[in-house]
Scaffold this active site. Sequence first.
Site, PDB file in Angstrom:
ATOM      1  N   SER A 182       0.856  -1.197   0.000  1.00  0.00           N
ATOM      2  CA  SER A 182       0.000   0.000   0.000  1.00  0.00           C
ATOM      3  C   SER A 182       0.886   1.238   0.000  1.00  0.00           C
ATOM      4  O   SER A 182       2.044   1.181   0.448  1.00  0.00           O
ATOM      5  CB  SER A 182      -0.860   0.005   1.273  1.00  0.00           C
ATOM      6  OG  SER A 182      -1.505   1.254   1.437  1.00  0.00           O
ATOM      7  N   TYR A 201      -1.118  -0.167  10.595  1.00  0.00           N
ATOM      8  CA  TYR A 201      -1.279  -0.489   9.171  1.00  0.00           C
ATOM      9  C   TYR A 201      -0.031  -0.076   8.381  1.00  0.00           C
ATOM     10  O   TYR A 201       0.485  -0.846   7.569  1.00  0.00           O
ATOM     11  CB  TYR A 201      -2.529   0.215   8.633  1.00  0.00           C
ATOM     12  CG  TYR A 201      -2.907  -0.186   7.221  1.00  0.00           C
ATOM     13  CD1 TYR A 201      -3.361  -1.466   6.942  1.00  0.00           C
ATOM     14  CD2 TYR A 201      -2.821   0.732   6.171  1.00  0.00           C
ATOM     15  CE1 TYR A 201      -3.712  -1.836   5.652  1.00  0.00           C
ATOM     16  CE2 TYR A 201      -3.183   0.372   4.875  1.00  0.00           C
ATOM     17  CZ  TYR A 201      -3.625  -0.915   4.624  1.00  0.00           C
ATOM     18  OH  TYR A 201      -3.969  -1.281   3.335  1.00  0.00           O
TER      19      TYR A 201
HETATM   20  N1  LIG Z   1      -8.891  -0.886  -0.372  1.00  0.00           N
HETATM   21  C1  LIG Z   1      -7.854  -0.074  -0.327  1.00  0.00           C
HETATM   22  O1  LIG Z   1      -7.991   1.160  -0.346  1.00  0.00           O
HETATM   23  C2  LIG Z   1      -6.454  -0.639  -0.317  1.00  0.00           C
HETATM   24  C3  LIG Z   1      -5.380   0.198  -0.664  1.00  0.00           C
HETATM   25  C4  LIG Z   1      -4.082  -0.299  -0.647  1.00  0.00           C
HETATM   26  C5  LIG Z   1      -3.864  -1.613  -0.285  1.00  0.00           C
HETATM   27  N2  LIG Z   1      -4.913  -2.419   0.054  1.00  0.00           N
HETATM   28  C6  LIG Z   1      -4.618  -3.808   0.443  1.00  0.00           C
HETATM   29  O2  LIG Z   1      -5.234  -4.685  -0.469  1.00  0.00           O
HETATM   30  C7  LIG Z   1      -5.551  -5.910   0.169  1.00  0.00           C
HETATM   31  C8  LIG Z   1      -7.024  -6.239  -0.078  1.00  0.00           C
HETATM   32  O3  LIG Z   1      -7.802  -5.183   0.444  1.00  0.00           O
HETATM   33  P1  LIG Z   1      -9.351  -4.982   0.081  1.00  0.00           P
HETATM   34  O4  LIG Z   1      -9.583  -3.519   0.087  1.00  0.00           O
HETATM   35  O5  LIG Z   1      -9.731  -5.790  -1.099  1.00  0.00           O
HETATM   36  O6  LIG Z   1     -10.016  -5.578   1.421  1.00  0.00           O
HETATM   37  P2  LIG Z   1     -11.434  -6.307   1.658  1.00  0.00           P
HETATM   38  O7  LIG Z   1     -12.435  -5.854   0.671  1.00  0.00           O
HETATM   39  O8  LIG Z   1     -11.707  -6.123   3.123  1.00  0.00           O
HETATM   40  O9  LIG Z   1     -11.091  -7.842   1.364  1.00  0.00           O
HETATM   41  C9  LIG Z   1     -10.102  -8.482   2.120  1.00  0.00           C
HETATM   42  C10 LIG Z   1     -10.124  -9.967   1.861  1.00  0.00           C
HETATM   43  O10 LIG Z   1      -9.098 -10.568   2.684  1.00  0.00           O
HETATM   44  C11 LIG Z   1      -9.692 -11.589   3.506  1.00  0.00           C
HETATM   45  N3  LIG Z   1      -8.960 -11.673   4.770  1.00  0.00           N
HETATM   46  C12 LIG Z   1      -8.805 -10.693   5.697  1.00  0.00           C
HETATM   47  N4  LIG Z   1      -8.123 -11.166   6.756  1.00  0.00           N
HETATM   48  C13 LIG Z   1      -7.838 -12.469   6.485  1.00  0.00           C
HETATM   49  C14 LIG Z   1      -7.177 -13.491   7.198  1.00  0.00           C
HETATM   50  N5  LIG Z   1      -6.667 -13.282   8.425  1.00  0.00           N
HETATM   51  N6  LIG Z   1      -7.054 -14.717   6.631  1.00  0.00           N
HETATM   52  C15 LIG Z   1      -7.568 -14.950   5.406  1.00  0.00           C
HETATM   53  N7  LIG Z   1      -8.224 -14.027   4.682  1.00  0.00           N
HETATM   54  C16 LIG Z   1      -8.355 -12.793   5.221  1.00  0.00           C
HETATM   55  C17 LIG Z   1     -11.144 -11.145   3.661  1.00  0.00           C
HETATM   56  O11 LIG Z   1     -12.026 -12.211   3.902  1.00  0.00           O
HETATM   57  P3  LIG Z   1     -12.449 -12.727   5.367  1.00  0.00           P
HETATM   58  O12 LIG Z   1     -12.734 -11.502   6.193  1.00  0.00           O
HETATM   59  O13 LIG Z   1     -13.617 -13.597   5.100  1.00  0.00           O
HETATM   60  O14 LIG Z   1     -11.260 -13.492   5.851  1.00  0.00           O
HETATM   61  C18 LIG Z   1     -11.432 -10.608   2.253  1.00  0.00           C
HETATM   62  O15 LIG Z   1     -11.752 -11.669   1.373  1.00  0.00           O
HETATM   63  C19 LIG Z   1      -5.204  -5.718   1.645  1.00  0.00           C
HETATM   64  O16 LIG Z   1      -3.927  -6.262   1.909  1.00  0.00           O
HETATM   65  C20 LIG Z   1      -5.171  -4.210   1.801  1.00  0.00           C
HETATM   66  O17 LIG Z   1      -4.343  -3.787   2.860  1.00  0.00           O
HETATM   67  C21 LIG Z   1      -6.198  -1.967   0.042  1.00  0.00           C
END
Ligand SMILES: NC(=O)c1ccc[n+]([C@@H]2O[C@H](COP(=O)([O-])OP(=O)(O)OC[C@H]3O[C@@H](n4cnc5c(N)ncnc54)[C@H](OP(=O)(O)O)[C@@H]3O)[C@@H](O)[C@H]2O)c1
Length: 239
Positions: free
Chosen positions: A142, A155
């Site tokens: 990120s 984070y």
């Molecule tokens: N959205 C943003 O603005 C953004 C920006 C930069 C980077 N990111 C990064 O991108 C990645 C995905 O983010 P997202 O925005 O798509 O998040 P999201 O919509 O909350 O989806 C996260 C996914 O990860 C799974 N997950 C979370 N904790 C887990 C665990 N302990 N074990 C297994 N699965 C787990 C969740 O499912 P369950 O809860 O069912 O486990 C869900 O399927 C993350 O690493 C985040 O930090 C996001």
Amino acid sequence: MDLKHTNAVITGAGKGIGKAIAVQLAKEGVNLGLVARTASDLEELRAELESAYHVKVYTVSADIARRDAAEQAVQSLIGRLGSLDILINNAGIAQFGTVAEMEPELWESIVQTNLMGTYYVTRAALPTMLAQASGSIISIASTAGERGFATGSAYCASKAAVLGFTEALMQEVRKSNIRVTALTPSTVNTELAANAGLKIGDEDRMMQPEDLADLVVAALKLPPRVFVKTAGLWTTNPQ
Ligand SMILES: NC(=O)c1ccc[n+]([C@@H]2O[C@H](COP(=O)([O-])OP(=O)(O)OC[C@H]3O[C@@H](n4cnc5c(N)ncnc54)[C@H](OP(=O)(O)O)[C@@H]3O)[C@@H](O)[C@H]2O)c1
């Protein structure tokens, strides 16, 4: 490089960015092993992808923050897929609060999931890639890993650590033809962003999970002799 009939494991594939990457890879003919904690999300996606794109999709409900669960999930998926060409380290959580106020247990759980989970999953996948002397590992870090902001200590620290881990790994395994990439997107339109209060204004102008998934596919399609070390994806006209 044609991705058809290759095998990928994606963590955090139940929704958001991980789900979008699963869809884009399935469109390319990639067989998938999907991990998240919520089994129903994975089951729904498996049914959708198998019928739309005729790829094999296997799922494991597991918490990657637990070493035994992460290792078992990866080993079980590699066993069912038969090999592993692509690992997408995407599972992650985000919560915000000041250093003074955030409970240590919450701080620890963010680092445990984002950093330790990435390490456990990668370590479990490496023997297969090293034995075949090929593979691609892409970790979703990120912009928060590149610079800190108030209330983001857990984070930001976890994502900065993912960047350090990923670069060190890259230097270890590039001679084995394993390509290691860290992506540093800014805010993406997902549940994580909504829960963190980062969705403001017109959602259509935000970066979408599919935009990031396009970058992942493009990086994977490069000739095996090259790889993207790090790439940031930003919105053109932030609100
Ligand atoms: N959205 C943003 O603005 C953004 C920006 C930069 C980077 N990111 C990064 O991108 C990645 C995905 O983010 P997202 O925005 O798509 O998040 P999201 O919509 O909350 O989806 C996260 C996914 O990860 C799974 N997950 C979370 N904790 C887990 C665990 N302990 N074990 C297994 N699965 C787990 C969740 O499912 P369950 O809860 O069912 O486990 C869900 O399927 C993350 O690493 C985040 O930090 C996001």
